[in-house]
Design an enzyme around this catalytic site. Structure first.
Site, PDB file in Angstrom:
ATOM      1  N   ASN A 128      -5.150   6.223  -1.949  1.00  0.00           N
ATOM      2  CA  ASN A 128      -4.712   6.598  -0.603  1.00  0.00           C
ATOM      3  C   ASN A 128      -4.149   8.011  -0.563  1.00  0.00           C
ATOM      4  O   ASN A 128      -4.287   8.713   0.444  1.00  0.00           O
ATOM      5  CB  ASN A 128      -3.683   5.591  -0.069  1.00  0.00           C
ATOM      6  CG  ASN A 128      -4.365   4.309   0.384  1.00  0.00           C
ATOM      7  OD1 ASN A 128      -5.576   4.270   0.573  1.00  0.00           O
ATOM      8  ND2 ASN A 128      -3.595   3.247   0.554  1.00  0.00           N
TER       9      ASN A 128
ATOM     10  N   HIS B  59      -2.188  -3.181  -6.612  1.00  0.00           N
ATOM     11  CA  HIS B  59      -2.719  -2.767  -5.313  1.00  0.00           C
ATOM     12  C   HIS B  59      -4.225  -2.977  -5.265  1.00  0.00           C
ATOM     13  O   HIS B  59      -4.980  -2.205  -5.840  1.00  0.00           O
ATOM     14  CB  HIS B  59      -2.354  -1.295  -5.051  1.00  0.00           C
ATOM     15  CG  HIS B  59      -2.735  -0.827  -3.689  1.00  0.00           C
ATOM     16  ND1 HIS B  59      -3.271   0.414  -3.446  1.00  0.00           N
ATOM     17  CD2 HIS B  59      -2.671  -1.455  -2.481  1.00  0.00           C
ATOM     18  CE1 HIS B  59      -3.513   0.533  -2.153  1.00  0.00           C
ATOM     19  NE2 HIS B  59      -3.161  -0.586  -1.551  1.00  0.00           N
TER      20      HIS B  59
ATOM     21  N   GLU C  74      -5.052  -0.837  -8.489  1.00  0.00           N
ATOM     22  CA  GLU C  74      -4.107   0.141  -9.028  1.00  0.00           C
ATOM     23  C   GLU C  74      -2.895  -0.630  -9.570  1.00  0.00           C
ATOM     24  O   GLU C  74      -2.228  -1.344  -8.812  1.00  0.00           O
ATOM     25  CB  GLU C  74      -3.665   1.114  -7.926  1.00  0.00           C
ATOM     26  CG  GLU C  74      -4.800   2.009  -7.459  1.00  0.00           C
ATOM     27  CD  GLU C  74      -4.450   2.867  -6.246  1.00  0.00           C
ATOM     28  OE1 GLU C  74      -5.077   3.912  -6.069  1.00  0.00           O
ATOM     29  OE2 GLU C  74      -3.554   2.482  -5.460  1.00  0.00           O
TER      30      GLU C  74
ATOM     31  N   SER D 150       0.836  -1.211   0.000  1.00  0.00           N
ATOM     32  CA  SER D 150       0.000   0.000   0.000  1.00  0.00           C
ATOM     33  C   SER D 150       0.863   1.251   0.000  1.00  0.00           C
ATOM     34  O   SER D 150       0.474   2.274  -0.546  1.00  0.00           O
ATOM     35  CB  SER D 150      -0.863   0.060   1.260  1.00  0.00           C
ATOM     36  OG  SER D 150      -1.656  -1.069   1.370  1.00  0.00           O
TER      37      SER D 150
HETATM   38  N1  LIG Z   1      -5.348  -4.821   4.892  1.00  0.00           N
HETATM   39  C1  LIG Z   1      -5.561  -3.877   3.993  1.00  0.00           C
HETATM   40  O1  LIG Z   1      -6.532  -3.091   4.081  1.00  0.00           O
HETATM   41  C2  LIG Z   1      -4.654  -3.741   2.798  1.00  0.00           C
HETATM   42  C3  LIG Z   1      -5.143  -3.142   1.631  1.00  0.00           C
HETATM   43  C4  LIG Z   1      -4.319  -3.071   0.505  1.00  0.00           C
HETATM   44  C5  LIG Z   1      -3.019  -3.564   0.575  1.00  0.00           C
HETATM   45  N2  LIG Z   1      -2.559  -4.127   1.733  1.00  0.00           N
HETATM   46  C6  LIG Z   1      -1.183  -4.647   1.743  1.00  0.00           C
HETATM   47  O2  LIG Z   1      -1.235  -6.043   1.553  1.00  0.00           O
HETATM   48  C7  LIG Z   1      -0.147  -6.664   2.257  1.00  0.00           C
HETATM   49  C8  LIG Z   1      -0.710  -7.703   3.218  1.00  0.00           C
HETATM   50  O3  LIG Z   1      -1.573  -7.066   4.132  1.00  0.00           O
HETATM   51  P1  LIG Z   1      -2.663  -7.883   4.971  1.00  0.00           P
HETATM   52  O4  LIG Z   1      -3.547  -6.871   5.607  1.00  0.00           O
HETATM   53  O5  LIG Z   1      -3.249  -8.971   4.145  1.00  0.00           O
HETATM   54  O6  LIG Z   1      -1.724  -8.540   6.087  1.00  0.00           O
HETATM   55  P2  LIG Z   1      -2.008  -9.814   6.996  1.00  0.00           P
HETATM   56  O7  LIG Z   1      -1.166  -9.657   8.210  1.00  0.00           O
HETATM   57  O8  LIG Z   1      -3.469 -10.070   7.146  1.00  0.00           O
HETATM   58  O9  LIG Z   1      -1.429 -11.023   6.111  1.00  0.00           O
HETATM   59  C9  LIG Z   1      -0.067 -11.213   5.849  1.00  0.00           C
HETATM   60  C10 LIG Z   1       0.152 -12.729   5.767  1.00  0.00           C
HETATM   61  O10 LIG Z   1       1.420 -12.970   5.197  1.00  0.00           O
HETATM   62  C11 LIG Z   1       1.974 -14.110   5.826  1.00  0.00           C
HETATM   63  N3  LIG Z   1       3.418 -14.068   5.582  1.00  0.00           N
HETATM   64  C12 LIG Z   1       4.351 -13.251   6.135  1.00  0.00           C
HETATM   65  N4  LIG Z   1       5.562 -13.513   5.589  1.00  0.00           N
HETATM   66  C13 LIG Z   1       5.384 -14.486   4.653  1.00  0.00           C
HETATM   67  C14 LIG Z   1       6.226 -15.170   3.732  1.00  0.00           C
HETATM   68  N5  LIG Z   1       7.531 -14.878   3.647  1.00  0.00           N
HETATM   69  N6  LIG Z   1       5.675 -16.096   2.916  1.00  0.00           N
HETATM   70  C15 LIG Z   1       4.370 -16.379   2.984  1.00  0.00           C
HETATM   71  N7  LIG Z   1       3.511 -15.770   3.837  1.00  0.00           N
HETATM   72  C16 LIG Z   1       4.010 -14.827   4.650  1.00  0.00           C
HETATM   73  C17 LIG Z   1       1.554 -13.982   7.277  1.00  0.00           C
HETATM   74  O11 LIG Z   1       1.591 -15.238   7.926  1.00  0.00           O
HETATM   75  C18 LIG Z   1       0.137 -13.428   7.134  1.00  0.00           C
HETATM   76  O12 LIG Z   1      -0.836 -14.451   7.096  1.00  0.00           O
HETATM   77  C19 LIG Z   1       0.631  -5.528   2.905  1.00  0.00           C
HETATM   78  O13 LIG Z   1       1.674  -5.131   2.048  1.00  0.00           O
HETATM   79  C20 LIG Z   1      -0.424  -4.437   3.032  1.00  0.00           C
HETATM   80  O14 LIG Z   1       0.141  -3.136   3.075  1.00  0.00           O
HETATM   81  C21 LIG Z   1      -3.349  -4.252   2.837  1.00  0.00           C
END
Ligand SMILES: NC(=O)c1ccc[n+]([C@@H]2O[C@H](COP(=O)([O-])OP(=O)(O)OC[C@H]3O[C@@H](n4cnc5c(N)ncnc54)[C@H](O)[C@@H]3O)[C@@H](O)[C@H]2O)c1
Length: 284
Positions: free
Chosen positions: A190, A140, A152, A119
């Protein structure tokens, strides 16, 4: 290039949703988590989501079963070797992402595309960790990924037009609405939304309007589908503060900095819907 097999690394909130939309669109997905238990938990979440769709008549039981059968989960990154495109959705930290991209780079075909769902981090800094920065893009998605249509597609200065177009095409095939933009802090949504929501929160203190009335003001005066306080509660106060801090660090514009009221809420654990309390209270 036609993408047939998609890898998803990290099956948390975003990764599971992205995996779901891909299998629903008929693509094979290999999802990698850090433990088998987390992989199974993600599968169960996707199953639950699709089952609700069956209950509501949005898809048949056969379609649900076929979609789930297209999803493989693994803890071995090596199982993603045959993927045409890999979407990374792990923790929002640069070094773990760069190290993962280095590993993926050594693993997948030279023409495979590597995409990050970051993000707020620099897609360019992630791409530069690989020997194929021309095949690295941002994809994204928005939360919840199965519901919100926008993706995006972030093009760095190093990315090839072909890789960008392949990512756009994939987003369309999975039923999303892609837009193209450069690798700038906050990308498009964002960059607009974070300072706007920060303004809304500051206006609570400046004007003495209540959260209920601010939300009514923006819904009934500006035709917003949801009020700003309800939106921050939905996104999560911690998630919003994290994104605001990243934009503030990158741009140094005061409007980007998270307002003190949100920092206090984050410290108190009043994170919104997920903790049952934010600007508003939520049952269950
Ligand atoms: N939550 C949101 O609203 C949102 C929206 C858009 C983008 N994002 C982006 O998406 C990404 C993930 O966010 P999220 O909210 O899903 O996080 P989250 O914590 O829910 O999920 C991350 C997952 O990745 C796993 N993980 C960590 N390292 C790993 C690896 N090396 N190999 C495999 N799995 C691994 C973890 O166990 C966890 O289940 C981030 O970069 C975040 O900025 C989040």
């Amino acid at each position: 290039m036609e993408v047939r097999i998609v890898g998803v690394v990290g099956l948390g909130t975003m990764g599971a949703g992205i995996a779901q939309v891909c299998v629903q669109a008929g693509l094979d997905v290999v999802g990698r988590e850090v433990s088998a238990e987390l992989g199974e938990r993600a599968r169960a979440r996707i199953d639950g989501y699709l089952s609700r769709g069956v209950d509501k008549g949005r898809l048949s039981t056969e379609e649900k079963d076929a979609a789930l059968a297209r999803l493989t989960t693994t803890t071995e990154l090596g199982d993603l070797a045959g993927c045409d495109l890999v979407i990374e959705a792990i923790v929002e930290e640069l070094e773990p992402k760069r190290s993962l991209f280095r590993e993926l780079d050594a693993l997948v075909r030279p023409d495979a595309i590597l995409a990050t769902n970051t993000s707020a981090l620099s897609v360019t800094a992630i791409a530069a960790a690989t020997t194929r920065p021309e095949r690295v893009v941002g994809m994204h998605f928005f939360n919840p990924a199965p519901v919100l249509p926008l993706v995006e597609i972030v093009r760095t200065d190093l990315a090839s037009e072909e890789a960008v177009e392949d990512a756009v095409e994939l987003a369309r095939r999975i039923g999303k609405e892609p837009i193209r933009c450069d690798d700038t802090p906050g990308f498009v949504v964002n960059r607009v939304l974070i300072p706007l929501l920060n303004d809304c929160v500051r206006i609570l203190d400046e004007t003495g309007v209540s959260p209920e009335d601010l939300d009514r003001a923006m819904r009934f005066g500006a035709n917003w589908p949801i009020g700003p306080c309800a939106l921050v509660d939905l996104v999560g106060v911690d998630v919003h503060v994290h994104a605001a801090e990243a934009l503030w660090q990158a741009l140094r514009e005061p409007r980007m900095a998270p307002p003190p009221r949100l920092l206090r809420m984050a410290r108190a654990g009043h994170l919104g819907r997920k903790t049952g309390r934010g600007f508003f209270s939520y049952d269950g």
